[in-house]
Motif scaffolding. Structure first.
Motif, PDB file in Angstrom:
ATOM      1  N   ASN A 257       0.471  -1.560   0.034  1.00 31.21           N
ATOM      2  CA  ASN A 257       0.700  -0.515   0.033  1.00 31.21           C
ATOM      3  C   ASN A 257       0.920   0.921  -0.301  1.00 31.21           C
ATOM      4  OD1 ASN A 257       0.882  -0.823   2.893  1.00 31.21           O
ATOM      5  ND2 ASN A 257      -0.778   0.442   3.586  1.00 31.21           N
ATOM      6  N   ASP A 258       0.135   2.638  -0.590  1.00 31.59           N
ATOM      7  CA  ASP A 258       1.002   3.674  -0.973  1.00 31.59           C
ATOM      8  C   ASP A 258       0.147   4.806  -0.058  1.00 31.59           C
ATOM      9  OD1 ASP A 258       3.173   5.585  -1.511  1.00 31.59           O
ATOM     10  OD2 ASP A 258       2.219   5.606  -3.617  1.00 31.59           O
ATOM     11  N   ARG A 259      -1.105   4.916  -1.396  1.00 29.04           N
ATOM     12  CA  ARG A 259      -2.081   5.341  -0.865  1.00 29.04           C
ATOM     13  C   ARG A 259      -2.345   5.662   0.926  1.00 29.04           C
ATOM     14  NH1 ARG A 259      -3.235   5.196  -6.124  1.00 29.04           N
ATOM     15  NH2 ARG A 259      -5.245   4.631  -5.198  1.00 29.04           N
TER      16      ARG A 259
ATOM     17  N   PHE B 143     -10.307   0.259  -4.325  1.00 33.00           N
ATOM     18  CA  PHE B 143      -9.181   0.870  -4.613  1.00 33.00           C
ATOM     19  C   PHE B 143      -8.183  -0.170  -5.153  1.00 33.00           C
ATOM     20  CE2 PHE B 143     -10.646   2.732  -0.089  1.00 33.00           C
ATOM     21  CZ  PHE B 143     -11.297   3.835  -0.758  1.00 33.00           C
ATOM     22  N   PHE B 144      -8.384  -1.567  -5.028  1.00 32.87           N
ATOM     23  CA  PHE B 144      -7.143  -2.627  -5.308  1.00 32.87           C
ATOM     24  C   PHE B 144      -7.398  -3.141  -6.757  1.00 32.87           C
ATOM     25  CE2 PHE B 144      -7.752  -2.227  -0.688  1.00 32.87           C
ATOM     26  CZ  PHE B 144      -6.923  -1.628  -0.085  1.00 32.87           C
ATOM     27  N   LYS B 145      -6.202  -3.217  -7.139  1.00 36.25           N
ATOM     28  CA  LYS B 145      -6.389  -4.289  -8.567  1.00 36.25           C
ATOM     29  C   LYS B 145      -5.973  -5.463  -7.865  1.00 36.25           C
ATOM     30  CE  LYS B 145      -3.450  -2.393 -11.773  1.00 36.25           C
ATOM     31  NZ  LYS B 145      -2.523  -1.725 -12.218  1.00 36.25           N
ATOM     32  N   ASN B 146      -5.259  -5.920  -6.864  1.00 35.58           N
ATOM     33  CA  ASN B 146      -4.557  -7.361  -6.801  1.00 35.58           C
ATOM     34  C   ASN B 146      -4.922  -6.954  -5.375  1.00 35.58           C
ATOM     35  OD1 ASN B 146      -4.147  -9.946  -6.955  1.00 35.58           O
ATOM     36  ND2 ASN B 146      -2.017  -9.474  -7.872  1.00 35.58           N
TER      37      ASN B 146
ATOM     38  N   LYS C 240      -1.326  -8.769   1.240  1.00 36.92           N
ATOM     39  CA  LYS C 240      -0.561  -7.637  -0.477  1.00 36.92           C
ATOM     40  C   LYS C 240      -1.330  -7.596  -1.150  1.00 36.92           C
ATOM     41  CE  LYS C 240       3.847 -11.071  -0.225  1.00 36.92           C
ATOM     42  NZ  LYS C 240       4.418 -11.616  -1.536  1.00 36.92           N
ATOM     43  N   VAL C 241      -1.204  -6.022  -1.459  1.00 35.81           N
ATOM     44  CA  VAL C 241      -1.760  -5.165  -2.004  1.00 35.81           C
ATOM     45  C   VAL C 241      -1.830  -4.287  -3.326  1.00 35.81           C
ATOM     46  CG1 VAL C 241      -3.655  -4.761  -0.614  1.00 35.81           C
ATOM     47  CG2 VAL C 241      -2.004  -2.351  -0.486  1.00 35.81           C
ATOM     48  N   ILE C 242      -1.825  -4.602  -4.354  1.00 37.39           N
ATOM     49  CA  ILE C 242      -1.668  -3.610  -5.124  1.00 37.39           C
ATOM     50  C   ILE C 242      -3.145  -2.574  -6.215  1.00 37.39           C
ATOM     51  CG2 ILE C 242      -0.886  -3.309  -8.053  1.00 37.39           C
ATOM     52  CD1 ILE C 242      -0.245  -5.821  -7.835  1.00 37.39           C
ATOM     53  N   GLU C 243      -2.299  -1.300  -5.713  1.00 41.16           N
ATOM     54  CA  GLU C 243      -3.522  -0.268  -5.540  1.00 41.16           C
ATOM     55  C   GLU C 243      -4.503   0.371  -6.941  1.00 41.16           C
ATOM     56  OE1 GLU C 243      -1.809   2.896  -3.726  1.00 41.16           O
ATOM     57  OE2 GLU C 243      -2.527   1.721  -1.688  1.00 41.16           O
TER      58      GLU C 243
ATOM     59  N   SER D   1     -10.883   9.407  -8.350  1.00 45.04           N
ATOM     60  CA  SER D   1     -11.748   8.415  -7.925  1.00 45.04           C
ATOM     61  C   SER D   1     -10.720   7.322  -8.172  1.00 45.04           C
ATOM     62  CB  SER D   1     -13.294   7.693  -8.650  1.00 45.04           C
ATOM     63  OG  SER D   1     -12.718   8.202  -9.369  1.00 45.04           O
ATOM     64  N   SER D   2     -10.860   6.032  -8.104  1.00 45.51           N
ATOM     65  CA  SER D   2      -9.715   4.756  -8.400  1.00 45.51           C
ATOM     66  C   SER D   2     -10.436   4.054  -9.313  1.00 45.51           C
ATOM     67  CB  SER D   2      -9.873   3.973  -6.916  1.00 45.51           C
ATOM     68  OG  SER D   2      -9.388   4.082  -5.993  1.00 45.51           O
ATOM     69  N   TYR D   3      -8.978   4.252 -10.502  1.00 45.20           N
ATOM     70  CA  TYR D   3     -10.277   3.950 -11.982  1.00 45.20           C
ATOM     71  C   TYR D   3     -10.032   2.169 -11.614  1.00 45.20           C
ATOM     72  CZ  TYR D   3      -8.885   1.760 -16.547  1.00 45.20           C
ATOM     73  OH  TYR D   3      -9.358   1.312 -17.276  1.00 45.20           O
ATOM     74  N   ASP D   4     -10.958   1.912 -12.268  1.00 44.47           N
ATOM     75  CA  ASP D   4     -11.248   0.298 -12.348  1.00 44.47           C
ATOM     76  C   ASP D   4     -11.319   0.133 -13.797  1.00 44.47           C
ATOM     77  OD1 ASP D   4     -12.576  -2.417 -11.863  1.00 44.47           O
ATOM     78  OD2 ASP D   4     -12.716  -2.187 -10.217  1.00 44.47           O
TER      79      ASP D   4
END
Length: 187
Positions: free
Chosen positions: A31-33, A68-71, A84-87, A118-121
């Motif tokens: 996580n970063d943000r 918020f998360f891609k993975n 473990k997250v990828i934002e 906003s978060s992109y999806d």
């Protein structure tokens, strides 16, 4: 027979709880943000909670629902839960090209789920594209061409551009009544 059924029910009850383990430590990686506290709040877990496979699935589901998360991956070994997250990237700006009418642009922006900041999806983008086509068809543009462009920026941010070609607007040129002649064509 009653004793036999009771012993089976007790055994099933004990087996289902025997797989639960106690969480001694929670480690969040990638996580970063998004802060650790936010991830813990959405996951609804705490240190010293009992956890089993069903709980791990619930954690994954609730974290993915945030968009918020891609993975996301979970690893639970030696009473340590590792998340473990990828934002997903953040949308810096959204640009709508090809639309001159503010009325049409405002309608599209109002009904879009993706917004600046906003978060992109990808799934939300596909749904927004479908919604844009529906809105344009309701306005008489039955064959719009819509292309999207994503510009990668630094710090996991993107710019999203919609290039929209409205095409020709459908028009009704003549209405003719067939059948009963109570109305003449001129009326």
């Amino acid at each position: 027979l009653k004793i036999f059924l009771c012993s089976i029910i007790i055994n099933i009850f004990l087996i289902s709880f025997s797989y639960a383990e106690l969480i001694k430590k929670i480690k969040i990686v990638g996580n970063d943000r998004i802060s650790n506290e936010t991830i813990l709040m959405f996951s609804k877990i705490n240190i010293n909670d009992d956890i089993n496979n069903s709980d791990l699935n619930d954690i994954l589901k609730t974290l993915y629902e945030t968009n918020f998360f891609k993975n996301i991956s979970l690893n639970f070994t030696s009473n340590i839960l590792e998340i473990k997250v990828i934002e997903n990237p953040i949308i810096q700006n959204i640009v709508y090209e090809g639309i001159k009418s503010n009325k049409i642009k405002d309608l599209i922006v109002k009904n879009s789920k993706l917004k600046s900041r906003s978060s992109y999806d990808d799934l939300i983008l596909k749904n927004d594209l479908k919604q844009i086509k529906i809105e344009l068809k309701n306005l008489g543009y039955f064959f719009p061409l819509i292309e999207t462009y994503i510009e990668d920026l630094n710090n996991n941010k993107i710019n999203l551009t919609y290039n929209i070609d409205l095409g020709e607007k459908a028009k009704i040129k003549k209405i003719s009544f067939i059948g009963d002649k109570k109305f003449k064509d001129k009326k």
